[in-house]
Design a protein around this motif. Structure first.
Motif, mmCIF file in Angstrom:
data_model
loop_
_atom_site.group_PDB
_atom_site.id
_atom_site.type_symbol
_atom_site.label_atom_id
_atom_site.label_comp_id
_atom_site.label_asym_id
_atom_site.label_seq_id
_atom_site.Cartn_x
_atom_site.Cartn_y
_atom_site.Cartn_z
ATOM 1 N N GLN A 6 38.875 32.228 42.976
ATOM 2 C CA GLN A 6 39.583 33.281 42.242
ATOM 3 C C GLN A 6 38.847 33.647 40.956
ATOM 4 O O GLN A 6 38.761 34.824 40.605
ATOM 5 N N ARG A 9 35.729 35.634 41.941
ATOM 6 C CA ARG A 9 36.113 36.953 42.459
ATOM 7 C C ARG A 9 36.443 37.918 41.318
ATOM 8 O O ARG A 9 36.170 39.107 41.421
ATOM 9 N N GLY A 13 34.114 40.815 42.180
ATOM 10 C CA GLY A 13 34.890 41.657 43.092
ATOM 11 C C GLY A 13 34.738 41.185 44.530
ATOM 12 O O GLY A 13 34.804 39.997 44.807
ATOM 13 N N ASN A 14 34.489 42.139 45.443
ATOM 14 C CA ASN A 14 34.400 41.826 46.874
ATOM 15 C C ASN A 14 32.994 41.454 47.337
ATOM 16 O O ASN A 14 32.777 41.211 48.515
ATOM 17 N N GLU A 15 32.020 41.415 46.426
ATOM 18 C CA GLU A 15 30.628 41.139 46.813
ATOM 19 C C GLU A 15 30.492 39.787 47.497
ATOM 20 O O GLU A 15 31.357 38.924 47.394
ATOM 21 N N GLU A 89 34.096 38.795 56.559
ATOM 22 C CA GLU A 89 34.738 39.735 55.635
ATOM 23 C C GLU A 89 36.233 39.656 55.872
ATOM 24 O O GLU A 89 36.709 39.833 56.995
ATOM 25 N N TYR A 90 36.970 39.358 54.802
ATOM 26 C CA TYR A 90 38.421 39.214 54.882
ATOM 27 C C TYR A 90 39.100 40.578 54.862
ATOM 28 O O TYR A 90 38.503 41.577 54.444
ATOM 29 N N ASN A 92 41.035 41.882 52.864
ATOM 30 C CA ASN A 92 41.055 42.517 51.541
ATOM 31 C C ASN A 92 39.674 43.000 51.097
ATOM 32 O O ASN A 92 39.521 43.512 49.995
ATOM 33 N N GLY A 93 38.648 42.807 51.964
ATOM 34 C CA GLY A 93 37.301 43.280 51.644
ATOM 35 C C GLY A 93 36.386 42.216 51.060
ATOM 36 O O GLY A 93 35.186 42.455 50.899
ATOM 37 N N ASP A 94 36.901 41.041 50.739
ATOM 38 C CA ASP A 94 36.059 39.963 50.219
ATOM 39 C C ASP A 94 35.047 39.549 51.281
ATOM 40 O O ASP A 94 35.401 39.334 52.436
ATOM 41 N N LYS A 95 33.773 39.431 50.856
ATOM 42 C CA LYS A 95 32.707 39.007 51.757
ATOM 43 C C LYS A 95 32.256 37.602 51.370
ATOM 44 O O LYS A 95 32.093 37.311 50.191
#
Length: 154
Positions: A6, A9, A13-15, A89-90, A92-95
């Motif tokens: 967390q 992140r 972000g989602n990178e 990739e989740y 929510n866009g998290d990679k």
């Protein structure tokens, strides 16, 4: 309490984020314990991401207890997994790219918890009747099905 993922992140972000995942193949009477995930309609083994300062074993035992209520002992190295299957990739866009350290145990105690924050239920399955598996965990679950020589390194 905010965990490591967390915190990172919030910064990226989602990178893409590299993580170390630790899980346990728990076997009882020739069956594997799987959890039905809430975030995706798939089944997989209990486990999760290593926090700074933890050992592989501490991570696997902690995550398994948090997710299942079981205290697992006498862990053996099952396998080390890396490569393209580690990319995910989740919703929510998290990679992430995750290296997986997988343990094996048939020695556990405690009461199996079902409806937790991360899963709908936990159930033991025989090798010949597995449910829809998490694609990121399927290779080590299939290695268990095929009774590969341990440790598996991929």
């Amino acid at each position: 309490m905010m965990n490591y993922i967390q915190t990172i992140r919030k910064l990226i972000g989602n990178e893409m984020l590299m993580t170390v995942g630790c899980g346990i193949i728990i076997e009882h009477e020739n069956q594997i314990l799987l959890q039905h995930r809430k975030d995706r309609d798939v089944w997989g083994i209990p486990g999760g991401v290593m926090e700074p300062g933890e050992t592989f074993l501490e991570t696997a035992v902690r995550e398994t207890f948090e997710e299942t209520g079981l205290i697992v002992e006498q862990l053996k190295l099952f396998g080390l997994y890396s490569g393209e299957e580690g990319f995910s990739e989740y919703p929510n866009g998290d990679k992430v790219f995750s290296v997986q350290i997988i343990f094996y145990s048939n020695c556990f105690s405690g009461e199996l918890t079902h409806n937790t924050e991360e899963s709908h239920e936990h159930r033991f399955f025989p090798r010949n009747n597995l449910p829809h598996l998490n694609s990121h965990q399927e290779r080590f679950i299939q290695d268990w099905v095929n009774q590969m020589t341990l440790p598996v390194i991929k």
